[in-house]
Design a protein around this motif. Structure first.
Motif, PDB file in Angstrom:
ATOM      1  N   GLY A 167      31.994  79.229 103.529  1.00 40.48           N
ATOM      2  CA  GLY A 167      33.306  79.130 102.893  1.00 40.48           C
ATOM      3  C   GLY A 167      33.440  77.957 101.943  1.00 40.48           C
ATOM      4  N   PRO A 168      34.538  77.915 101.195  1.00 42.30           N
ATOM      5  CA  PRO A 168      34.724  76.878 100.165  1.00 42.30           C
ATOM      6  C   PRO A 168      34.868  75.471 100.727  1.00 42.30           C
ATOM      7  CG  PRO A 168      36.726  78.186 100.446  1.00 42.30           C
ATOM      8  CD  PRO A 168      35.646  78.884 101.222  1.00 42.30           C
ATOM      9  N   GLY A 169      35.410  75.334 101.925  1.00 42.65           N
ATOM     10  CA  GLY A 169      35.581  73.994 102.493  1.00 42.65           C
ATOM     11  C   GLY A 169      34.253  73.307 102.735  1.00 42.65           C
ATOM     12  N   VAL A 170      33.303  74.024 103.333  1.00 46.57           N
ATOM     13  CA  VAL A 170      31.979  73.468 103.574  1.00 46.57           C
ATOM     14  C   VAL A 170      31.256  73.238 102.250  1.00 46.57           C
ATOM     15  CG1 VAL A 170      29.731  73.912 104.645  1.00 46.57           C
ATOM     16  CG2 VAL A 170      31.827  74.500 105.867  1.00 46.57           C
ATOM     17  N   ALA A 171      31.440  74.160 101.301  1.00 47.53           N
ATOM     18  CA  ALA A 171      30.818  74.001  99.984  1.00 47.53           C
ATOM     19  C   ALA A 171      31.332  72.743  99.288  1.00 47.53           C
ATOM     20  CB  ALA A 171      31.089  75.229  99.119  1.00 47.53           C
ATOM     21  N   ARG A 172      32.620  72.450  99.445  1.00 45.33           N
ATOM     22  CA  ARG A 172      33.200  71.235  98.851  1.00 45.33           C
ATOM     23  C   ARG A 172      32.596  69.988  99.492  1.00 45.33           C
ATOM     24  NH1 ARG A 172      34.292  69.069  94.621  1.00 45.33           N
ATOM     25  NH2 ARG A 172      35.262  71.077  94.035  1.00 45.33           N
ATOM     26  N   GLY A 173      32.415  70.037 100.815  1.00 43.28           N
ATOM     27  CA  GLY A 173      31.793  68.915 101.501  1.00 43.28           C
ATOM     28  C   GLY A 173      30.378  68.672 101.002  1.00 43.28           C
ATOM     29  N   PHE A 174      29.640  69.764 100.741  1.00 46.49           N
ATOM     30  CA  PHE A 174      28.279  69.654 100.220  1.00 46.49           C
ATOM     31  C   PHE A 174      28.291  69.039  98.823  1.00 46.49           C
ATOM     32  CE2 PHE A 174      24.366  71.297  98.330  1.00 46.49           C
ATOM     33  CZ  PHE A 174      23.442  71.057  99.338  1.00 46.49           C
ATOM     34  N   GLU A 175      29.248  69.459  98.002  1.00 48.93           N
ATOM     35  CA  GLU A 175      29.381  68.903  96.651  1.00 48.93           C
ATOM     36  C   GLU A 175      29.664  67.404  96.712  1.00 48.93           C
ATOM     37  OE1 GLU A 175      29.711  68.968  92.378  1.00 48.93           O
ATOM     38  OE2 GLU A 175      28.880  70.391  93.815  1.00 48.93           O
ATOM     39  N   ASP A 176      30.500  66.995  97.646  1.00 45.20           N
ATOM     40  CA  ASP A 176      30.814  65.572  97.801  1.00 45.20           C
ATOM     41  C   ASP A 176      29.579  64.772  98.211  1.00 45.20           C
ATOM     42  OD1 ASP A 176      33.427  66.140  97.146  1.00 45.20           O
ATOM     43  OD2 ASP A 176      34.146  66.145  99.223  1.00 45.20           O
ATOM     44  N   GLU A 177      28.746  65.373  99.071  1.00 43.38           N
ATOM     45  CA  GLU A 177      27.521  64.688  99.483  1.00 43.38           C
ATOM     46  C   GLU A 177      26.555  64.539  98.306  1.00 43.38           C
ATOM     47  OE1 GLU A 177      26.177  67.047 102.790  1.00 43.38           O
ATOM     48  OE2 GLU A 177      27.113  65.662 104.220  1.00 43.38           O
ATOM     49  N   LEU A 178      26.484  65.574  97.462  1.00 42.53           N
ATOM     50  CA  LEU A 178      25.649  65.461  96.265  1.00 42.53           C
ATOM     51  C   LEU A 178      26.148  64.340  95.357  1.00 42.53           C
ATOM     52  CD1 LEU A 178      24.909  69.159  95.195  1.00 42.53           C
ATOM     53  CD2 LEU A 178      23.374  67.524  96.278  1.00 42.53           C
ATOM     54  N   ALA A 179      27.459  64.205  95.256  1.00 44.72           N
ATOM     55  CA  ALA A 179      28.028  63.142  94.427  1.00 44.72           C
ATOM     56  C   ALA A 179      27.663  61.771  94.984  1.00 44.72           C
ATOM     57  CB  ALA A 179      29.548  63.295  94.363  1.00 44.72           C
ATOM     58  N   ILE A 180      27.632  61.648  96.296  1.00 44.18           N
ATOM     59  CA  ILE A 180      27.248  60.382  96.928  1.00 44.18           C
ATOM     60  C   ILE A 180      25.807  60.037  96.577  1.00 44.18           C
ATOM     61  CG2 ILE A 180      26.745  59.290  99.154  1.00 44.18           C
ATOM     62  CD1 ILE A 180      29.175  60.863 100.254  1.00 44.18           C
ATOM     63  N   LEU A 181      24.911  61.015  96.717  1.00 45.72           N
ATOM     64  CA  LEU A 181      23.511  60.752  96.411  1.00 45.72           C
ATOM     65  C   LEU A 181      23.311  60.486  94.916  1.00 45.72           C
ATOM     66  CD1 LEU A 181      21.607  63.306  98.690  1.00 45.72           C
ATOM     67  CD2 LEU A 181      21.917  60.844  99.020  1.00 45.72           C
ATOM     68  N   ALA A 182      24.065  61.165  94.072  1.00 39.69           N
ATOM     69  CA  ALA A 182      23.978  60.902  92.631  1.00 39.69           C
ATOM     70  C   ALA A 182      24.365  59.460  92.336  1.00 39.69           C
ATOM     71  CB  ALA A 182      24.879  61.860  91.865  1.00 39.69           C
ATOM     72  N   GLY A 183      25.360  58.958  93.059  1.00 45.17           N
ATOM     73  CA  GLY A 183      25.763  57.561  92.886  1.00 45.17           C
ATOM     74  C   GLY A 183      24.724  56.580  93.375  1.00 45.17           C
ATOM     75  N   LEU A 184      23.781  57.055  94.184  1.00 42.49           N
ATOM     76  CA  LEU A 184      22.713  56.201  94.713  1.00 42.49           C
ATOM     77  C   LEU A 184      21.416  56.368  93.930  1.00 42.49           C
ATOM     78  CD1 LEU A 184      23.342  56.752  98.533  1.00 42.49           C
ATOM     79  CD2 LEU A 184      23.883  54.707  97.189  1.00 42.49           C
ATOM     80  N   GLY A 185      21.477  57.087  92.802  1.00 40.01           N
ATOM     81  CA  GLY A 185      20.320  57.198  91.931  1.00 40.01           C
ATOM     82  C   GLY A 185      19.571  58.517  91.994  1.00 40.01           C
ATOM     83  N   PHE A 186      20.027  59.471  92.814  1.00 37.13           N
ATOM     84  CA  PHE A 186      19.395  60.782  92.885  1.00 37.13           C
ATOM     85  C   PHE A 186      19.854  61.636  91.699  1.00 37.13           C
ATOM     86  CE2 PHE A 186      18.763  59.337  97.091  1.00 37.13           C
ATOM     87  CZ  PHE A 186      17.906  60.173  97.780  1.00 37.13           C
ATOM     88  N   THR A 187      18.971  62.497  91.210  1.00 38.31           N
ATOM     89  CA  THR A 187      19.427  63.536  90.294  1.00 38.31           C
ATOM     90  C   THR A 187      20.089  64.625  91.147  1.00 38.31           C
ATOM     91  OG1 THR A 187      17.408  64.848  90.436  1.00 38.31           O
ATOM     92  CG2 THR A 187      17.458  63.070  88.784  1.00 38.31           C
ATOM     93  N   PRO A 188      20.910  65.493  90.552  1.00 42.08           N
ATOM     94  CA  PRO A 188      21.487  66.581  91.342  1.00 42.08           C
ATOM     95  C   PRO A 188      20.438  67.422  92.054  1.00 42.08           C
ATOM     96  CG  PRO A 188      22.648  66.388  89.261  1.00 42.08           C
ATOM     97  CD  PRO A 188      21.476  65.443  89.181  1.00 42.08           C
ATOM     98  N   GLU A 189      19.308  67.686  91.367  1.00 45.12           N
ATOM     99  CA  GLU A 189      18.249  68.480  91.988  1.00 45.12           C
ATOM    100  C   GLU A 189      17.645  67.757  93.183  1.00 45.12           C
ATOM    101  OE1 GLU A 189      13.921  70.513  90.880  1.00 45.12           O
ATOM    102  OE2 GLU A 189      14.881  69.102  89.497  1.00 45.12           O
ATOM    103  N   GLN A 190      17.366  66.472  93.032  1.00 43.89           N
ATOM    104  CA  GLN A 190      16.795  65.705  94.136  1.00 43.89           C
ATOM    105  C   GLN A 190      17.753  65.648  95.325  1.00 43.89           C
ATOM    106  OE1 GLN A 190      16.109  62.102  91.900  1.00 43.89           O
ATOM    107  NE2 GLN A 190      13.907  62.501  91.699  1.00 43.89           N
ATOM    108  N   GLY A 191      19.027  65.460  95.041  1.00 48.59           N
ATOM    109  CA  GLY A 191      20.015  65.412  96.109  1.00 48.59           C
ATOM    110  C   GLY A 191      20.127  66.738  96.831  1.00 48.59           C
ATOM    111  N   LEU A 192      20.141  67.824  96.049  1.00 48.01           N
ATOM    112  CA  LEU A 192      20.239  69.169  96.623  1.00 48.01           C
ATOM    113  C   LEU A 192      19.095  69.431  97.585  1.00 48.01           C
ATOM    114  CD1 LEU A 192      21.374  72.103  96.706  1.00 48.01           C
ATOM    115  CD2 LEU A 192      19.922  72.574  94.722  1.00 48.01           C
ATOM    116  N   HIS A 193      17.869  69.154  97.149  1.00 44.06           N
ATOM    117  CA  HIS A 193      16.715  69.458  97.983  1.00 44.06           C
ATOM    118  C   HIS A 193      16.607  68.509  99.174  1.00 44.06           C
ATOM    119  CE1 HIS A 193      15.202  72.701  95.558  1.00 44.06           C
ATOM    120  NE2 HIS A 193      15.231  71.951  94.471  1.00 44.06           N
TER     121      HIS A 193
END
Length: 206
Positions: A106-132
């Protein structure tokens, strides 16, 4: 109508309790209605079918938000903590891993995943690196618990057989003695470390 007075969250909580009692195979709308003291149609005010109910149960299970790294916590420590928290969540209900595997997050869990990607992006990960990174740890944890809960179910039914002779498997015995059984807490932690080490290695300049 009286059926509408049955709160959706009440139905979901009762369904999770029933899951713990009877398991995913025996969970049914009929059993749930009997537990709640209503007729089957009362539940269809909230859920079109059993799958929609299962989806909502999975979302309830995954609802707690991990948040980002705590103060002074590195991404390695955060991802490790996340993996252990996810495992505890899946183990908190009988067949929890199977429930999540077969459901729509569902969208709620998907939003949480997006937020986690944003956290890793802020720590120097690319979106692809964060996703994997997140997907690898999540899939490992889910698969580990699937095997863990299936093994426990077999043991309860008396269907797990011991090795006929440990002497025939010296390397396996040595590995278990050194690092714990494949479904132990120690084995899970070791697997998480291997994944996190791999993520760290992938971030280094080649």
């Amino acid at each position: 109508m009286a059926q509408k007075g049955l709160a959706r969250d009440t139905v979901v909580r009762a369904a999770l309790e029933l899951l713990d009692e009877v398991g995913l195979e025996r969970l049914s709308v009929r059993r749930l209605a009997a537990r709640l003291g209503v007729q089957n149609p009362a539940l269809y005010w909230h859920f079109r079918d059993k799958q929609e109910l299962l989806d909502e149960m999975a979302r309830e299970l995954l609802a707690p938000d991990m948040g980002g790294p705590g103060e002074g916590e590195s991404w390695r420590e955060w991802l490790t903590r996340r993996a252990h928290a996810y495992r505890r969540t899946l183990l908190s209900h009988r067949d929890g891993a199977r429930l999540v595997t077969g459901s729509d997050p569902g969208p709620g869990v998907a939003r949480g995943f997006e937020d986690e990607l944003a956290i890793l992006a802020g720590l120097g990960f690319t979106p692809e690196q964060g996703l994997h990174a997140i997907a690898s740890i999540s899939h490992y944890t889910l698969g580990f618990v699937l095997n863990e809960q299936a093994r426990r179910e077999r043991q309860e039914r008396g269907g797990t057989r011991e090795l006929a002779s440990y002497a025939d498997f010296p390397l396996t015995v040595a590995a278990v003695r050194a690092g714990g059984a494949p479904t132990s807490d120690e084995a899970f932690a070791r697997g998480v470390r291997l994944i996190v080490d791999g993520v760290a290695a992938s971030l280094r300049p080649q």
